[in-house]
Write a protein that holds these residues in place. Sequence first.
Motif, mmCIF file in Angstrom:
data_model
loop_
_atom_site.group_PDB
_atom_site.id
_atom_site.type_symbol
_atom_site.label_atom_id
_atom_site.label_comp_id
_atom_site.label_asym_id
_atom_site.label_seq_id
_atom_site.Cartn_x
_atom_site.Cartn_y
_atom_site.Cartn_z
ATOM 1 N N ASP A 157 0.861 -1.113 0.413
ATOM 2 C CA ASP A 157 0.513 -0.123 0.353
ATOM 3 C C ASP A 157 0.782 1.581 0.320
ATOM 4 O O ASP A 157 1.809 1.254 -0.189
ATOM 5 N N THR A 158 0.609 2.341 0.061
ATOM 6 C CA THR A 158 1.169 3.562 -0.500
ATOM 7 C C THR A 158 1.471 4.056 1.274
ATOM 8 O O THR A 158 1.210 3.218 2.551
ATOM 9 N N GLY A 159 2.702 5.004 1.766
ATOM 10 C CA GLY A 159 3.034 4.783 2.508
ATOM 11 C C GLY A 159 2.401 5.600 3.860
ATOM 12 O O GLY A 159 2.800 5.259 5.340
ATOM 13 N N SER A 160 1.645 6.396 3.354
ATOM 14 C CA SER A 160 0.502 7.042 4.378
ATOM 15 C C SER A 160 -0.628 5.868 5.136
ATOM 16 O O SER A 160 -0.957 5.891 5.737
ATOM 17 N N LYS A 161 -1.059 4.720 4.112
ATOM 18 C CA LYS A 161 -1.455 3.971 4.348
ATOM 19 C C LYS A 161 -1.028 3.301 5.166
ATOM 20 O O LYS A 161 -1.811 1.895 6.295
ATOM 21 N N ARG A 162 0.574 2.952 5.107
ATOM 22 C CA ARG A 162 0.862 1.832 5.803
ATOM 23 C C ARG A 162 1.163 2.329 7.211
ATOM 24 O O ARG A 162 1.488 1.979 8.348
ATOM 25 N N TRP A 163 1.696 3.744 7.532
ATOM 26 C CA TRP A 163 1.909 4.571 8.547
ATOM 27 C C TRP A 163 0.713 4.177 9.560
ATOM 28 O O TRP A 163 0.474 3.607 10.696
ATOM 29 N N ALA A 164 -0.902 4.574 8.803
ATOM 30 C CA ALA A 164 -1.583 5.243 9.467
ATOM 31 C C ALA A 164 -2.343 3.105 10.131
ATOM 32 O O ALA A 164 -2.605 3.044 11.804
ATOM 33 N N SER A 165 -2.547 2.438 9.266
ATOM 34 C CA SER A 165 -2.249 0.651 10.090
ATOM 35 C C SER A 165 -1.416 0.783 11.177
ATOM 36 O O SER A 165 -1.691 0.168 12.090
ATOM 37 N N LYS A 166 -0.667 1.149 10.825
ATOM 38 C CA LYS A 166 0.921 0.730 12.062
ATOM 39 C C LYS A 166 0.540 1.663 12.853
ATOM 40 O O LYS A 166 0.642 0.582 14.149
ATOM 41 N N TRP A 167 -0.233 2.771 12.995
ATOM 42 C CA TRP A 167 -0.681 3.225 14.336
ATOM 43 C C TRP A 167 -1.722 2.522 14.903
ATOM 44 O O TRP A 167 -1.710 2.467 16.414
ATOM 45 N N ALA A 168 -2.654 2.293 13.961
ATOM 46 C CA ALA A 168 -3.997 1.301 14.639
ATOM 47 C C ALA A 168 -3.380 0.544 15.000
ATOM 48 O O ALA A 168 -4.547 -0.251 16.088
ATOM 49 N N ASN A 169 -2.528 -0.249 14.207
ATOM 50 C CA ASN A 169 -2.805 -2.156 15.184
ATOM 51 C C ASN A 169 -1.963 -1.431 16.405
ATOM 52 O O ASN A 169 -2.737 -2.332 17.242
ATOM 53 N N ALA A 170 -0.862 -0.908 16.711
ATOM 54 C CA ALA A 170 -0.718 -0.545 17.929
ATOM 55 C C ALA A 170 -1.675 -0.027 19.065
ATOM 56 O O ALA A 170 -1.657 -0.952 20.033
ATOM 57 N N ILE A 171 -2.383 0.504 18.318
ATOM 58 C CA ILE A 171 -3.053 1.069 19.911
ATOM 59 C C ILE A 171 -4.386 -0.205 20.058
ATOM 60 O O ILE A 171 -4.949 -0.046 21.345
#
Length: 240
Positions: A130-144
């Motif tokens: 996916d795009t960098g922004s999508k990967r970044w958003a998913s990373k933080w969402a998964n962490a939370i």
Amino acid sequence: MIQPHLSVVVPVFNERDNVTPLINEITAALRGLVAFEIVYVDDCSRDDTLDVLKKLKADVPELRVIRHVSQSGQSTAVRTGVKAARGAWIATLDGDGQNDPADIPKLLAKRDESAADVKLFAGWRVDRKDTGSKRWASKWANAIRSRMLRDATPDTGCGIKLFDRDAFLDLPYFDHMHRYLPALMQRAGWKTVSVPVNHRHRASGVSKYNNLNRALVGLRDLRGVAWLIVRSKRTAVEEL
């Protein structure tokens, strides 16, 4: 008609160019391996996705097509497909083609070697396309999510999953529940396993989500799922 052991449920909305190649990949991965059916749920597409599906039914005997009369979202489409499914086990795929149907046999093999109380095998996109922004958003969402729900699942947003139909239908239903299946299954007393899977670039069409909407809805849903977990009550039963 042979009773299918596996039902592959695919929710779609405006995915007309991805339908045919994905169905061809599903049949290539599963024919000769397991008795299966493919249940496509069209969530009131505005393009000709439904027409493409209708035409494919003549050439793909495993294909069944269900249509929502009004657009209802991905979680509702998945649940519609599971309720209509005839298989005891369900495999889900996103309709955009980013999940690889060739991973379904891997999930089935993992199920066969696992204990009977493991009811969900969740795909884990170790190399997301996916795009960098999508990967970044998913990373933080998964962490939370992981911190709040303690579901020990690195990737709940992956569309490819394998689960027991009856266990799924026993879960509390709400919009966006498909993002919290590991936590909900664990709440019900079942075990879950994450399995590394392939992930691909979207070949055509556009994503139906954006990061802001996903984040706003996700925060509200997280609170709700956390409440469900705290308020859950399970007990062993025996018949005398």
